[in-house]
Design a protein around this motif. Structure first.
Motif, PDB file in Angstrom:
ATOM      1  N   UNK A 177      29.807  43.525  31.081  1.00  0.00           N
ATOM      2  CA  UNK A 177      30.480  43.803  32.341  1.00  0.00           C
ATOM      3  C   UNK A 177      30.092  45.195  32.840  1.00  0.00           C
ATOM      4  N   UNK A 178      29.669  45.239  34.073  1.00  0.00           N
ATOM      5  CA  UNK A 178      29.308  46.497  34.709  1.00  0.00           C
ATOM      6  C   UNK A 178      30.589  47.222  35.107  1.00  0.00           C
ATOM      7  N   UNK A 179      30.859  48.363  34.492  1.00  0.00           N
ATOM      8  CA  UNK A 179      32.091  49.090  34.761  1.00  0.00           C
ATOM      9  C   UNK A 179      31.960  50.060  35.925  1.00  0.00           C
ATOM     10  N   UNK A 180      30.764  50.228  36.449  1.00  0.00           N
ATOM     11  CA  UNK A 180      30.565  51.152  37.560  1.00  0.00           C
ATOM     12  C   UNK A 180      30.847  50.446  38.883  1.00  0.00           C
ATOM     13  N   UNK A 181      32.064  49.952  39.037  1.00  0.00           N
ATOM     14  CA  UNK A 181      32.487  49.266  40.251  1.00  0.00           C
ATOM     15  C   UNK A 181      34.009  49.295  40.313  1.00  0.00           C
ATOM     16  N   UNK A 182      34.582  48.912  41.434  1.00  0.00           N
ATOM     17  CA  UNK A 182      36.042  48.962  41.565  1.00  0.00           C
ATOM     18  C   UNK A 182      36.744  48.178  40.467  1.00  0.00           C
TER      19      UNK A 182
END
Length: 240
Positions: A177-182
């Motif tokens: 999971x890409x955590x660099x997002x809302x």
């Protein structure tokens, strides 16, 4: 598997009952008024009818009386109402209804009433598929309980400094999971994978997934649709 006719003028109630009873293995026909109910009853000869009392054209009690007076009340009928009283329930049973369910209907009461109703249904003609009563399962249809205990916030504990979170959801189900997002987007992505994992593990059984995740069936259906989970794929894979 039984053939059940659901008669209710509220689209949401029809859709919800249809989803639940279909998931239990029954064949469902829907009608939103007395005209459609008469046609469906003649066409499909249902094993059971779930009939709402308050409808805009002809109310359920009147339709029940009509079927009884014309010799068409040869299947169990369960009345439903969100504004029912003891007098209403007594009147419904007086004219042939076998049970009265007050809205909002709990899942346990719905499945129990359907099971008992099908047990009283007339035997099918030779060669026809026998009705299989649904097993009662606890949990209310209405309301919203807490989200699953395993949320993206809990999963990210101790890993906020990493750009990508590795989550082990079991064999052949590891997700990144890409955590660099809302936060909302990250949570939705995680929860979609979470529910897809449980659906696959439980062979598409919504009843078992609801029990496993601690969600009410109504909220579970809404949550899966909101997340865009493909329920048809899970049903196909489970052979349902």
């Amino acid at each position: 598997m039984a053939t059940i006719l659901v008669v209710d003028d509220e689209m949401g109630i029809r859709a919800l009952l249809s989803e639940i009873l279909t998931d239990e293995g029954h064949s469902i026909e829907l009608a939103e008024n007395a005209v459609q109910a008469r046609s469906a009853r003649e066409r499909m000869r249902p094993d059971l009818v779930l009939l709402d009392i308050w409808m805009p054209d002809v109310d359920g009690i009147t339709l029940l009386k009509e079927w009884g007076a014309t010799g068409l009340l040869n299947m169990p009928v369960i009345m439903m109402s969100g504004h029912g009283t003891i007098d209403t329930a007594v009147e419904a049973t007086k004219y042939g209804a076998i049970a009265f369910l007050e809205k909002p209907i709990t899942l346990a009461k719905l499945l129990r009433a359907v099971e008992q109703g099908l047990a009283r249904a007339p035997a099918r003609a030779p060669g026809a598929a026998p009705a299989t009563p649904a097993a009662p399962v606890g949990g209310p249809i209405r309301g919203v309980l807490a989200e699953p205990a395993l949320t993206v916030e809990a999963a990210m504990t101790g890993g906020m400094g990493l750009p990508v979170m590795q989550v082990d959801l079991g064999p052949q189900a590891e997700q990144s999971f890409d955590l660099d997002r809302p936060l909302r987007e990250a949570r939705d992505a995680f929860e979609k994978s979470y529910f897809e994992f449980h659906l696959a593990r439980e062979n598409g059984s919504m009843t078992r997934v609801a029990e496993k995740t601690g969600l009410e069936r109504t909220h579970l259906y809404r949550k899966l649709k909101q997340l865009g989970v493909d329920l048809s794929r899970n049903k196909r894979s489970s052979g349902v």
